[in-house]
Write a protein that holds these residues in place. Sequence first.
Motif, mmCIF file in Angstrom:
data_model
loop_
_atom_site.group_PDB
_atom_site.id
_atom_site.type_symbol
_atom_site.label_atom_id
_atom_site.label_comp_id
_atom_site.label_asym_id
_atom_site.label_seq_id
_atom_site.Cartn_x
_atom_site.Cartn_y
_atom_site.Cartn_z
ATOM 1 N N THR A 1 0.834 -1.195 0.000
ATOM 2 C CA THR A 1 0.000 0.000 0.000
ATOM 3 C C THR A 1 0.871 1.248 0.000
ATOM 4 O O THR A 1 1.823 1.354 0.753
ATOM 5 C CB THR A 1 -0.911 0.048 1.248
ATOM 6 N N ALA A 19 -1.345 4.399 -8.445
ATOM 7 C CA ALA A 19 -2.456 3.541 -8.883
ATOM 8 C C ALA A 19 -2.152 2.961 -10.260
ATOM 9 O O ALA A 19 -2.450 1.799 -10.542
ATOM 10 C CB ALA A 19 -3.758 4.343 -8.908
ATOM 11 N N LYS A 24 -2.187 -0.119 -4.143
ATOM 12 C CA LYS A 24 -3.328 0.410 -3.396
ATOM 13 C C LYS A 24 -2.931 1.750 -2.816
ATOM 14 O O LYS A 24 -1.848 1.878 -2.241
ATOM 15 C CB LYS A 24 -3.666 -0.525 -2.240
ATOM 16 N N LYS A 26 -3.997 5.110 -0.357
ATOM 17 C CA LYS A 26 -4.885 5.821 0.561
ATOM 18 C C LYS A 26 -4.539 7.292 0.464
ATOM 19 O O LYS A 26 -3.382 7.665 0.599
ATOM 20 C CB LYS A 26 -4.652 5.351 1.999
ATOM 21 N N LEU A 67 -8.464 1.270 -6.798
ATOM 22 C CA LEU A 67 -7.328 1.113 -5.882
ATOM 23 C C LEU A 67 -7.189 2.293 -4.919
ATOM 24 O O LEU A 67 -6.463 2.231 -3.942
ATOM 25 C CB LEU A 67 -6.023 0.972 -6.683
ATOM 26 N N SER A 69 -8.464 4.860 -2.144
ATOM 27 C CA SER A 69 -9.474 5.141 -1.113
ATOM 28 C C SER A 69 -9.058 6.394 -0.352
ATOM 29 O O SER A 69 -7.918 6.842 -0.464
ATOM 30 C CB SER A 69 -9.606 3.954 -0.159
#
Length: 312
Positions: A1, A19, A24, A26, A67, A69
Amino acid sequence: TFFSLFSGLIGRSWAMVFAAGGFKVKLYDIAQQQLTSALESIRKQMKEMEKSGVLKGALSADQQLALISVCTDLKAAAEGATFIQECTPENLELKKKIFGQLDLIVGDKVILSSSTSCLLPSKLFTGLKHVKQCIVSHPVNPPYFVPLVEIVPHPETDPSTTERTYALMKKIGQSPVKLNREIEGFVLNRLQYAVISEAWRLVGEGVISPTDLDLVMSDGLGMRYAFIGPLETMHLNAEGVSNYCERYAEGMRLVLNTFGPVPEFSGEIVQKVNQALSEKIPVVPKVLDARRKWRDECLTGLAKLKTQMKSD
């Protein structure tokens, strides 16, 4: 991540780059509204790029969007992240505060990276528990189209942090360069400021008009520098670098000795340059934005060409 701190322009661009690399992401910000508009803007850009065939990576726009968030809680955002990229405004106190908070919540594996363009790692990271995991990864605006990333260690940064950051940047399709130690302005801005200051002196001394000066770069030097750097230029413009120095060192020194002092960047030269540029591109948000969009389209086209030339 991968985890991007703050959803301004650079934060969004980083999110898109990661991405595209299949990571992933955030996206963290303190205000939910900021995050909502950031996601909307990313979605719009990705869809547009997909339509015009310039979307990076092997995944579709929808797969890449899936992917990403968002998160308004720093601790939750940092959880499970292997790489944290801070993208707050260029303000030392603000950045130190953020890294101080992160220092208390991260483990010993995560890399803490800053997007700063001018703050030295020793100013940003000194005194942190996790200083060995801290590094500057300075992108070039806009990072999505301009792949260079300057990787600058703190004197106490662990070599493995540098290596991992370098490998990660390569993996997501950026072009990382390693600085062996920190220096004011890093490398890109030092080169840029050298060009700007001589440009400023030439215009100020009435040698050339501001618009013609820009043409010397865009239709001259810049075309060459889009593919090779100044040192390779020397190598190719003679029978290698040693031969270039034999032939031209004296002439270069002669010219360099005529360079003036560092300009003040104030007074009537500012007005002269501003007037010339404003006639060409009026300082109106709509006009500036249109020109920036055009610039980004040019960079996209150039990036495509460079990829093609490499694979040929």
